[in-house]
Design a protein around this motif. Structure first.
Motif, PDB file in Angstrom:
ATOM      1  N   ARG A  91      43.053  34.956  48.424  1.00  0.00           N
ATOM      2  CA  ARG A  91      43.127  36.196  47.661  1.00  0.00           C
ATOM      3  C   ARG A  91      42.903  35.900  46.188  1.00  0.00           C
ATOM      4  NH1 ARG A  91      48.849  38.433  50.163  1.00  0.00           N
ATOM      5  NH2 ARG A  91      48.271  38.162  52.364  1.00  0.00           N
ATOM      6  N   ALA A  92      42.128  36.750  45.533  1.00  0.00           N
ATOM      7  CA  ALA A  92      41.856  36.579  44.106  1.00  0.00           C
ATOM      8  C   ALA A  92      41.733  37.937  43.446  1.00  0.00           C
ATOM      9  CB  ALA A  92      40.568  35.774  43.900  1.00  0.00           C
ATOM     10  N   GLY A  93      42.033  37.969  42.182  1.00  0.00           N
ATOM     11  CA  GLY A  93      41.815  39.184  41.413  1.00  0.00           C
ATOM     12  C   GLY A  93      40.358  39.307  41.022  1.00  0.00           C
ATOM     13  N   GLN A  94      39.847  40.528  41.019  1.00  0.00           N
ATOM     14  CA  GLN A  94      38.475  40.750  40.570  1.00  0.00           C
ATOM     15  C   GLN A  94      38.484  40.745  39.046  1.00  0.00           C
ATOM     16  OE1 GLN A  94      35.202  43.137  42.695  1.00  0.00           O
ATOM     17  NE2 GLN A  94      35.993  44.577  41.197  1.00  0.00           N
ATOM     18  N   ALA A  95      38.534  39.523  38.506  1.00  0.00           N
ATOM     19  CA  ALA A  95      38.660  39.329  37.066  1.00  0.00           C
ATOM     20  C   ALA A  95      38.050  37.986  36.708  1.00  0.00           C
ATOM     21  CB  ALA A  95      40.133  39.369  36.646  1.00  0.00           C
ATOM     22  N   ASN A  96      37.805  37.794  35.405  1.00  0.00           N
ATOM     23  CA  ASN A  96      37.273  36.535  34.902  1.00  0.00           C
ATOM     24  C   ASN A  96      36.027  36.132  35.693  1.00  0.00           C
ATOM     25  OD1 ASN A  96      39.444  36.277  32.981  1.00  0.00           O
ATOM     26  ND2 ASN A  96      40.759  35.703  34.683  1.00  0.00           N
ATOM     27  N   LEU A 148      39.115  40.209  47.359  1.00  0.00           N
ATOM     28  CA  LEU A 148      39.236  40.528  45.939  1.00  0.00           C
ATOM     29  C   LEU A 148      40.104  41.773  45.754  1.00  0.00           C
ATOM     30  CD1 LEU A 148      35.613  39.901  44.615  1.00  0.00           C
ATOM     31  CD2 LEU A 148      37.636  38.473  44.283  1.00  0.00           C
ATOM     32  N   TYR A 149      41.007  41.704  44.777  1.00  0.00           N
ATOM     33  CA  TYR A 149      41.940  42.781  44.485  1.00  0.00           C
ATOM     34  C   TYR A 149      41.834  43.175  43.021  1.00  0.00           C
ATOM     35  CZ  TYR A 149      44.304  41.628  48.888  1.00  0.00           C
ATOM     36  OH  TYR A 149      44.589  41.405  50.214  1.00  0.00           O
ATOM     37  N   GLU A 150      42.218  44.392  42.743  1.00  0.00           N
ATOM     38  CA  GLU A 150      42.406  44.794  41.353  1.00  0.00           C
ATOM     39  C   GLU A 150      43.738  44.204  40.915  1.00  0.00           C
ATOM     40  OE1 GLU A 150      42.734  48.826  38.620  1.00  0.00           O
ATOM     41  OE2 GLU A 150      41.896  48.946  40.641  1.00  0.00           O
ATOM     42  N   ASN A 151      43.651  43.173  40.116  1.00  0.00           N
ATOM     43  CA  ASN A 151      44.837  42.357  39.843  1.00  0.00           C
ATOM     44  C   ASN A 151      44.825  41.906  38.399  1.00  0.00           C
ATOM     45  OD1 ASN A 151      44.430  39.211  39.601  1.00  0.00           O
ATOM     46  ND2 ASN A 151      46.476  39.472  40.405  1.00  0.00           N
ATOM     47  N   ASP A 152      45.998  41.846  37.802  1.00  0.00           N
ATOM     48  CA  ASP A 152      46.105  41.532  36.386  1.00  0.00           C
ATOM     49  C   ASP A 152      47.455  40.866  36.161  1.00  0.00           C
ATOM     50  OD1 ASP A 152      47.298  42.644  33.625  1.00  0.00           O
ATOM     51  OD2 ASP A 152      45.142  42.374  33.419  1.00  0.00           O
ATOM     52  N   GLY A 153      47.470  39.798  35.348  1.00  0.00           N
ATOM     53  CA  GLY A 153      48.706  39.064  35.115  1.00  0.00           C
ATOM     54  C   GLY A 153      49.792  39.894  34.471  1.00  0.00           C
ATOM     55  N   SER A 154      49.420  40.758  33.529  1.00  0.00           N
ATOM     56  CA  SER A 154      50.437  41.577  32.865  1.00  0.00           C
ATOM     57  C   SER A 154      50.992  42.638  33.811  1.00  0.00           C
ATOM     58  CB  SER A 154      49.866  42.225  31.603  1.00  0.00           C
ATOM     59  OG  SER A 154      48.741  43.033  31.883  1.00  0.00           O
ATOM     60  N   PHE A 204      54.750  45.681  46.124  1.00  0.00           N
ATOM     61  CA  PHE A 204      53.314  45.540  46.383  1.00  0.00           C
ATOM     62  C   PHE A 204      52.855  46.350  47.591  1.00  0.00           C
ATOM     63  CE2 PHE A 204      54.681  41.859  43.983  1.00  0.00           C
ATOM     64  CZ  PHE A 204      53.793  41.915  42.918  1.00  0.00           C
ATOM     65  N   SER A 205      53.590  47.384  47.898  1.00  0.00           N
ATOM     66  CA  SER A 205      53.265  48.209  49.064  1.00  0.00           C
ATOM     67  C   SER A 205      51.940  48.954  48.911  1.00  0.00           C
ATOM     68  CB  SER A 205      54.389  49.212  49.331  1.00  0.00           C
ATOM     69  OG  SER A 205      54.588  50.060  48.203  1.00  0.00           O
ATOM     70  N   GLN A 206      51.469  49.141  47.685  1.00  0.00           N
ATOM     71  CA  GLN A 206      50.212  49.852  47.459  1.00  0.00           C
ATOM     72  C   GLN A 206      49.010  48.912  47.298  1.00  0.00           C
ATOM     73  OE1 GLN A 206      50.319  53.219  47.659  1.00  0.00           O
ATOM     74  NE2 GLN A 206      52.501  52.906  48.063  1.00  0.00           N
ATOM     75  N   LEU A 207      49.246  47.596  47.390  1.00  0.00           N
ATOM     76  CA  LEU A 207      48.174  46.631  47.155  1.00  0.00           C
ATOM     77  C   LEU A 207      47.168  46.650  48.297  1.00  0.00           C
ATOM     78  CD1 LEU A 207      47.355  44.309  45.164  1.00  0.00           C
ATOM     79  CD2 LEU A 207      48.511  42.752  46.747  1.00  0.00           C
ATOM     80  N   LYS A 208      45.910  46.877  47.966  1.00  0.00           N
ATOM     81  CA  LYS A 208      44.844  46.902  48.977  1.00  0.00           C
ATOM     82  C   LYS A 208      43.628  46.153  48.440  1.00  0.00           C
ATOM     83  CE  LYS A 208      46.112  51.234  51.297  1.00  0.00           C
ATOM     84  NZ  LYS A 208      47.423  51.358  50.647  1.00  0.00           N
ATOM     85  N   ALA A 209      42.973  45.418  49.333  1.00  0.00           N
ATOM     86  CA  ALA A 209      41.788  44.656  48.933  1.00  0.00           C
ATOM     87  C   ALA A 209      40.651  45.589  48.576  1.00  0.00           C
ATOM     88  CB  ALA A 209      41.362  43.725  50.067  1.00  0.00           C
ATOM     89  N   LEU A 210      39.934  45.235  47.498  1.00  0.00           N
ATOM     90  CA  LEU A 210      38.743  45.990  47.105  1.00  0.00           C
ATOM     91  C   LEU A 210      37.573  45.649  48.028  1.00  0.00           C
ATOM     92  CD1 LEU A 210      38.958  45.497  43.233  1.00  0.00           C
ATOM     93  CD2 LEU A 210      39.641  47.529  44.534  1.00  0.00           C
ATOM     94  N   LYS A 211      37.442  44.368  48.342  1.00  0.00           N
ATOM     95  CA  LYS A 211      36.384  43.937  49.260  1.00  0.00           C
ATOM     96  C   LYS A 211      36.670  42.509  49.715  1.00  0.00           C
ATOM     97  CE  LYS A 211      33.143  42.486  45.617  1.00  0.00           C
ATOM     98  NZ  LYS A 211      31.760  42.629  45.104  1.00  0.00           N
ATOM     99  N   THR A 212      36.009  42.125  50.791  1.00  0.00           N
ATOM    100  CA  THR A 212      36.104  40.767  51.308  1.00  0.00           C
ATOM    101  C   THR A 212      34.711  40.159  51.311  1.00  0.00           C
ATOM    102  OG1 THR A 212      37.976  41.347  52.724  1.00  0.00           O
ATOM    103  CG2 THR A 212      36.778  39.336  53.263  1.00  0.00           C
ATOM    104  N   ILE A 213      34.606  38.941  50.781  1.00  0.00           N
ATOM    105  CA  ILE A 213      33.322  38.239  50.734  1.00  0.00           C
ATOM    106  C   ILE A 213      33.353  37.139  51.785  1.00  0.00           C
ATOM    107  CG2 ILE A 213      31.709  36.951  49.297  1.00  0.00           C
ATOM    108  CD1 ILE A 213      33.079  38.207  46.858  1.00  0.00           C
ATOM    109  N   GLU A 214      32.429  37.183  52.707  1.00  0.00           N
ATOM    110  CA  GLU A 214      32.356  36.205  53.792  1.00  0.00           C
ATOM    111  C   GLU A 214      31.267  35.170  53.507  1.00  0.00           C
ATOM    112  OE1 GLU A 214      34.235  36.087  56.456  1.00  0.00           O
ATOM    113  OE2 GLU A 214      35.214  38.063  56.499  1.00  0.00           O
TER     114      GLU A 214
END
Length: 499
Positions: A407-412, A433-439, A460-470
């Protein structure tokens, strides 16, 4: 109910406000906005930043946030802090920094740490500390003791970057088991400060702040600071964690077998285990995760590559005139895999743990002035970074962990479709990839610590993946990687032969 998260990064300070009911980020701000903070390096291999710069920028970022007008600052009920790991902050009795922070990528204390590893006993150190002292915080503090006796004598306490910001907010100095473990001060077998480290280096245990649970009150907001920031006095700082454990938390990576990744200034793969895992060469490192307890150990096995986003930024600064990162990625993607033979070793940001703490330096290999242009450099740099991730992931696999998904944030760097595809193809591991941010993660951590959420699962009940890259390609990238790895192995063998 609103939650404030603060992320003390190497490049900038970012802050976010999260609605505890919806778990959604309302607004974010960062300082500085259009540039990156400098890493001071007066001697090659050294890396410092001013703790007071972090504090001033934290206040500026929060003021920018509270002036946004989209929420009522008085509704903020808890604060969480995430921070760049392993930095040494030394303060006097007034809580003021006595010197610049020696930050995570500083290499001056490598020899001190390696000597300590030998003297304590390698196997004993690994079994108890799960790491070599390396160039972690304990070794940096030993360097200060040996080289700056005036600072050492005046020191009242030492702490990590997030502890310092929390101290400035609250007037209270605290730390946690997770923080002490990342400084390599914690004995996982005795579940206490390491007697071995303290006695070998001659440290006094009174130098550390009070140890508190990571999810708990670490002081409350001072009245004078609250007035400066437009916040309610008495708000608790209820969470503090290093940036990589916090990144894992923000991706809901909390249970054994779950794996997070990030590719900011440095690159990290972070795998959660329920065992006291260590690598015999300390090429990867194990620390107490955010949910670590004596009764139910949860450790974070961390692979770190110093030269990731910092290489991409360097390439942009020197080869990318007139283009932004998105354009760089598009230009690089037009080049075929392998970059027409150009290979880059991305190790130009201090001693690399996966390379036995050697300062290998970055290298451009087989550069042809007639065949290569900046498009090849753009692609080769991202390929080199992805290859370094694969190299480190294979070390993780050697130690018994085989992630089936990351799992990774769609960032950087994961904003780059080019990099994400190369990463997946060379590691052969799918990435979510998730919409994710350290702050934002720090804000949600504050909610867990303050009791706004009953559990991390609720946070984190609302956390959902934006997409999966295979993975797509088969053996082509494997052949390219093996060529790159052979070049790295040759360079590393030379370094180990001539230390």
């Amino acid at each position: 109910m609103l939650l404030l998260g603060i992320d003390i990064g190497t490049s900038s300070i970012k802050v976010s406000v999260v609605d505890a009911d919806t778990k959604a980020c309302i607004v974010s701000a960062q300082y500085p906005e259009n540039q990156e903070n400098t890493i001071l390096s007066v001697i090659p291999g050294w890396a410092e930043q001013s703790p007071d710069m972090w504090w001033e920028q934290t206040k500026l970022a929060i003021r920018k946030l509270t002036s946004h007008g989209t929420f009522k600052p008085q509704d903020i009920t808890a604060i969480g802090v995430a921070y760049q790991m392993h930095g040494l902050v030394v303060v006097d009795k007034n809580g003021d920094a006595l010197r610049n922070s020696i930050i995570w990528c500083d290499s001056r204390a490598v020899e001190i740490g390696e000597t300590a590893f030998e003297r304590i006993g390698q196997q004993h150190a690994l079994e108890h500390l799960l790491n070599s002292p390396g160039n972690f915080t304990a070794s940096k503090w030993a360097w200060v003791k040996a080289n700056e006796p005036d600072v050492y004598r005046q020191a009242h306490q030492i702490m990590l970057p997030g502890d310092y910001i929390a101290l400035k907010l609250t007037g209270t100095a605290t730390t946690s088991i997770s923080a002490l473990s990342e400084g390599v001060f914690w004995d996982f077998r005795t579940n206490s400060l390491s007697t071995d480290v303290m006695q070998y280096f001659g440290f006094d245990q009174t130098i550390f702040p009070e140890i508190r649970p990571l999810f708990s009150e670490h002081g409350t907001l001072r009245k004078d600071i609250a007035q400066q920031l437009g916040l309610q006095p008495g708000i608790p700082v209820s969470y503090k964690a290093g940036d990589q454990p916090n990144n894992a938390l923000s991706l809901n990576v909390l249970q054994p077998g779950e794996v997070a990744a990030t590719a900011g200034t440095s690159g990290v793969i972070y795998a959660v285990s329920d065992e006291l895992v260590y690598d015999r060469a300390s090429r990867i490192n194990t620390f107490a995760h955010v949910n670590y307890t004596v009764e139910k150990p949860r450790t974070g096995v961390l692979l770190c590559i110093n030269g990731t986003g910092i290489l991409n930024r360097w390439v942009k600064d020197h080869f990318g005139h007139g283009v932004d990162y998105r354009q760089m990625n598009t230009i690089g993607k037009a080049v075929s895999p392998g970059s027409n033979g150009l290979k880059i070793l991305p190790f130009g940001n201090g001693a690399e743990r996966i390379l036995h703490n050697k300062i290998l330096g970055a290298r451009f290999i087989d550069l042809d002035f007639n065949a290569h242009g900046r498009s090849h450099v753009f692609r080769a740099s991202q390929e080199g970074i992805a290859y370094a991730f694969r190299y480190g992931l294979d070390i993780i696999r050697e130690n018994g962990m085989n992630p089936s998904i990351i799992r990774a944030g769609q960032a950087n760097l994961f904003l780059s479709e080019l990099f994400a595809e190369i990463f997946v193809d060379i590691t052969r591991v799918p990435v979510e990839l998730y919409e994710n941010d350290g702050s934002v993660g720090a804000a949600l951590g504050a909610g867990i610590g303050s009791g706004a959420f009953n559990s991390p699962q609720e946070a984190f009940s609302q956390l959902k993946a934006l997409k999966t890259i295979e993975p797509q390609t088969s053996d082509y990238y494997e052949d390219l990687y093996q060529e790159w790895k052979q070049l790295l192995d040759d360079q590393l063998a030379q370094e180990l032969k001539n230390p």
